[in-house]
Design a protein around this motif. Sequence first.
Motif, short mmCIF file in Angstrom:
data_model
loop_
_atom_site.label_atom_id
_atom_site.label_comp_id
_atom_site.label_asym_id
_atom_site.label_seq_id
_atom_site.Cartn_x
_atom_site.Cartn_y
_atom_site.Cartn_z
N UNK A 101 -1.13 12.32 -9.57
CA UNK A 101 -0.97 11.53 -8.36
C UNK A 101 -2.28 11.44 -7.60
N UNK A 102 -3.03 12.55 -7.60
CA UNK A 102 -4.30 12.54 -6.89
C UNK A 102 -5.27 11.56 -7.55
N UNK A 103 -5.30 11.55 -8.88
CA UNK A 103 -6.19 10.62 -9.58
C UNK A 103 -5.79 9.18 -9.33
N UNK A 104 -4.48 8.93 -9.25
CA UNK A 104 -4.00 7.56 -9.03
C UNK A 104 -4.05 7.18 -7.56
N UNK A 105 -4.25 8.19 -6.71
CA UNK A 105 -4.23 7.98 -5.28
C UNK A 105 -2.87 7.47 -4.80
N UNK A 106 -1.82 8.07 -5.29
CA UNK A 106 -0.49 7.78 -4.76
C UNK A 106 0.10 9.10 -4.27
N UNK A 145 3.41 6.49 4.58
CA UNK A 145 2.87 5.15 4.43
C UNK A 145 3.23 4.51 3.10
N UNK A 146 4.44 4.74 2.64
CA UNK A 146 4.86 4.09 1.40
C UNK A 146 5.32 2.68 1.73
N UNK A 147 4.69 1.68 1.13
CA UNK A 147 5.08 0.31 1.46
C UNK A 147 6.45 -0.03 0.88
N UNK A 148 7.21 -0.78 1.64
CA UNK A 148 8.57 -1.10 1.20
C UNK A 148 8.57 -2.36 0.35
N UNK A 149 9.62 -2.50 -0.41
CA UNK A 149 9.76 -3.68 -1.27
C UNK A 149 10.43 -4.83 -0.52
N UNK A 150 11.42 -4.48 0.29
CA UNK A 150 12.24 -5.52 0.93
C UNK A 150 11.42 -6.58 1.68
N UNK A 180 -5.77 -1.04 -5.81
CA UNK A 180 -5.89 0.18 -5.05
C UNK A 180 -4.58 0.74 -4.54
N UNK A 181 -4.71 1.55 -3.54
CA UNK A 181 -3.68 2.49 -3.16
C UNK A 181 -2.33 1.83 -2.88
N UNK A 182 -2.35 0.82 -2.00
CA UNK A 182 -1.09 0.26 -1.56
C UNK A 182 -0.31 -0.30 -2.74
N UNK A 183 -1.02 -0.98 -3.61
CA UNK A 183 -0.38 -1.62 -4.75
C UNK A 183 0.26 -0.57 -5.65
N UNK A 184 -0.52 0.44 -6.01
CA UNK A 184 0.01 1.46 -6.92
C UNK A 184 1.16 2.21 -6.27
N UNK A 185 1.00 2.50 -4.97
CA UNK A 185 2.06 3.22 -4.29
C UNK A 185 3.34 2.41 -4.32
N UNK A 186 3.19 1.10 -4.14
CA UNK A 186 4.38 0.27 -4.13
C UNK A 186 5.04 0.28 -5.52
N UNK A 187 4.22 0.17 -6.55
CA UNK A 187 4.80 0.20 -7.90
C UNK A 187 5.54 1.52 -8.13
#
Lengths: 272, 713
Positions: A52-57, A121-126, A230-237
């Motif tokens: 997770x640290x390497x992926x920054x999620x 700060x996990x972005x939502x899908x809705x 980056x971060x937001x995108x991966x976190x969302x996935x």
Amino acid sequence: MHLGATLRLLRVDAGLSLRDMARRIGVSSAYLSRVEHGVDAPPTAERLTAIARELDVPPALLMDVANRMSPYVSEYLEDVPGAGTLFLELARRRLSGTQLARVRDFLDAEFPVRGGLSDAAVPALAPLLTPERVVLQLSCGGWEDVLDVVAGRLAATLPGWDAARLAERLRQRDEESSCAVGGEVAVPHVFLQGAAPVAALVTLAKGLHVDTPDGRPLRLVVAAVDGERGRVRLTRMAHVARLAARGLSERLIEARQPGQVLAVLEELEALR
Amino acid sequence: MHTNALTLLMMQLIVIIGVSRLIGRGTRWLGQPLVIAEVVAGIVLGPSLLGWLAPDLMNALFPTDSLPVLKMLSQVGLVLFMFLIGLELDPKLLKGRGHASVAISHTSIVVPFALGAVAAALWLYKDFSDPSVPFSSFVLFMGVAMSITAFPVLARILTERGLLQSRIGAIAITCAAVDDVTAWCLLAFVVSIVRASNLAQAGLTTAFAVGYIAFMLLAVRPFLARLGARVASREGLTQNVVAGTLLLLLASAWATELIGIHALFGAFLFGAVIPKEGGLAEALSEKLEDVAVVLLLPIFFAFSGLRTQIGLLNTPEAWLACGAIILLACLGKFGGSAVAARLTGMRWREAGAIGILMNTRGLMELIVLNLGLDLGVISPTLFTMMVLMALVTTFMTTPLLQLFYPTEELARDRLEVEPPAAPGSTPYTVLMCVSHQQAGPGMASLAKALSGGEGAQLHALHLVHPERVSLRTESESRALEHETEGEGALAPLLGRAKSLGLAVRPLSFVSTEPAQDICRTAEAKHADLVLLGWHKPLFSQTVLGGTVHEVMQAASGTVAVLVDRGLSDIKRVLVPFIGSRHDRAALKLARRLMRQSGAEITVLHVTSSESNGARAQVDELFPAAEGSGVRLKVVQHASPEEAALEEARNGGHDLVVVGVGAPWGLEDRVFGLQRERIVRDAPGSLLVVHESEPVVEAAVESQAAAPAVASRS
């Protein structure tokens, strides 16, 4: 079981090769490959945290995908056994997502977190979905058709993109590494420089038999376009993969109106 | 202090690895592969620099009697390394290659080989070789030495630049793999010739080598495949497996050395036959790579550096010759592959990039050269020149690639979706939109007639109204019923399609805005024609209202509505024609019907005055050569609608294809209050065609499409 597929998906999106990732977290690439293909057992909490640290999620997200209790929680429960009783209280009331969100608001107000954990700060899908981009009960001959349909919906909001080109890009990404994350869910997605993030959701009337990590047929497709790496995108996935692991497909497959889908999602995402 | 052979060896290793890593820092900064650093380190430690500046130090560090030990170590390193190269070589790369790769890889061997051999025969043999060396061996060896491509360096450069997934990367790596295999085979052959004292022995060696290759492919490979399968299953790579593999590797190397080709070939061959699926190859290279590449390979480089004596190039002529060799090498490899790539239809930029990549010689060249020096085929002077050539060609790859094929270009290349294939090669695509079951069979028949049944893509779309879905959910067996419903609307169409031998892909989903969904799907599927079904609506009488109107407004191509009155076999077609763009689209469809299924077309041209404009238009669309099935009938009538209806009533046509337009009483409006008489009163089936406003590009495209259609039918 499908943690591996999610790890692979995120790794490919982060632009890391198998070897790179293995080297960075200090395991052999053969081992990582086996984990990604679900042959080996899911990694330990420490290794997941390193990944997770390497992926920054947020590490907690990956723990959730693995359906593993976060070590923070288990340690805390060992230290303060009384907290377990509180969990029981919550369970007895069968609090829903929105109600839990209210409980957390109360906690935030009463006991503000020092230092601020960034997990919130996990972005939502809705918010990325609109009723127009929800396609229900699709029945079709193959995976290609699904991509064509979602591309049609997504292209409508992307200036300068037509459905065919978008479908081609989605297909390319999927060929690079499969977008099926298990739990009857696939998350085809594509990166378009500078595009506003947008998503489309498709439920399938019949399970589509494609190659999925857990062998279950596909029943739900969440397609996303993102304009930033980056971060937001991966976190969302990762977040979507977590929703998939928690049975998103079963919750949505009954939906008959786009509104229902959005309502279910908002309920599920109230507490991220 | 004990100074013995071991302390000396350890000291040597420390210096070699240390210096190459140190120089490696510098070359990394220059964006060069590590190989360069290792070769340069060898040269620096050898007589060329250290021996020149401080001969005593060099002699103390690398005394002549310690060289055999170094040599043996470096040979072991090479055996391991060649095994790794073989491991990296995926036979999938050699199979199923595109046309381009075949042409390029062959040219990129033949041209430099020929150039090298010719230069060797005409010039180098005279100037730089010893008469004791057989002429044929020398010429062959120089040919091979010129045509080497460094597969590993290439792979590393491609990976570092993220090119591996691009088209260029894929072609280059395939070509390099082919080159590699070919060059090693050639080299094995040359070595066998050089070592053999006479022709008969050379023939025997070659026969043994071929037999050995056959043995490896036919006997050892299946065994390794089973081993690989065991490793892939949970057992994993145990030390026993590693030991067994290493034993086999050593045995293979030993066998080839014994045969008389070099131990390297055995190692390479063994690596190549190890199955690449299932992780055995990956795990093995994981285990061996660091030892081989970090520890042992630098020794080999240092050893070649020690043998490289730049001091031998002490005359301007020698330097000129060295320059000429470099030039020749680049010309053969770069020129050969770039021109071949260009001839296969790549842009110059891409072709150049491929040429540059293929020109990388890297350490493979050094291996070949050392072999040549050991065998005594080439002299130390020529060896030095060729080492410099290898260095220069490897060194210039990265900057030249940056120049020729900058990152922006790369980004464009990767973003560029497959260029839309020429109109001739895309299949004719029809999207059939069915809302009610009864429209299906007629559509299938029409699609069959339009496409001729082959090479066309037919999609059937059924959109379910959300309210009907919600009603259905109330029932208990909803899942089951849903399946029958989703397929249900399409079932008659699919049934008819099946009996006609048509492959139709069904698609169905819930839609709140059917018109938009039809257009989006049509766009995504590249539909040439959107075919809509029509059923008698509850309130209005019009065909062109509601959803149909919306689709016609929004679609970017041809939309046709089929009013089906038992359409099954299309033999006679009537096209009423005045000349609007919709009429022309209708004519085009009719022409397709004629071409694909031999329908007989009657074009009814209705004029209000004497003019012959239509004749020209019809001629344009139906060239005289194929006019046999077309009849042109010109009538003068005050009401075109009446004239068309009259003809339709009397002619016994299976299908009337008519463009949208006021003259026919078919106006494209949301609320059609006017009754569309032609729809109501025509006795047979009717196809109402709407062509969208031409965009400039679209017009060009449709013109381009016309001859393509002709050539296909």
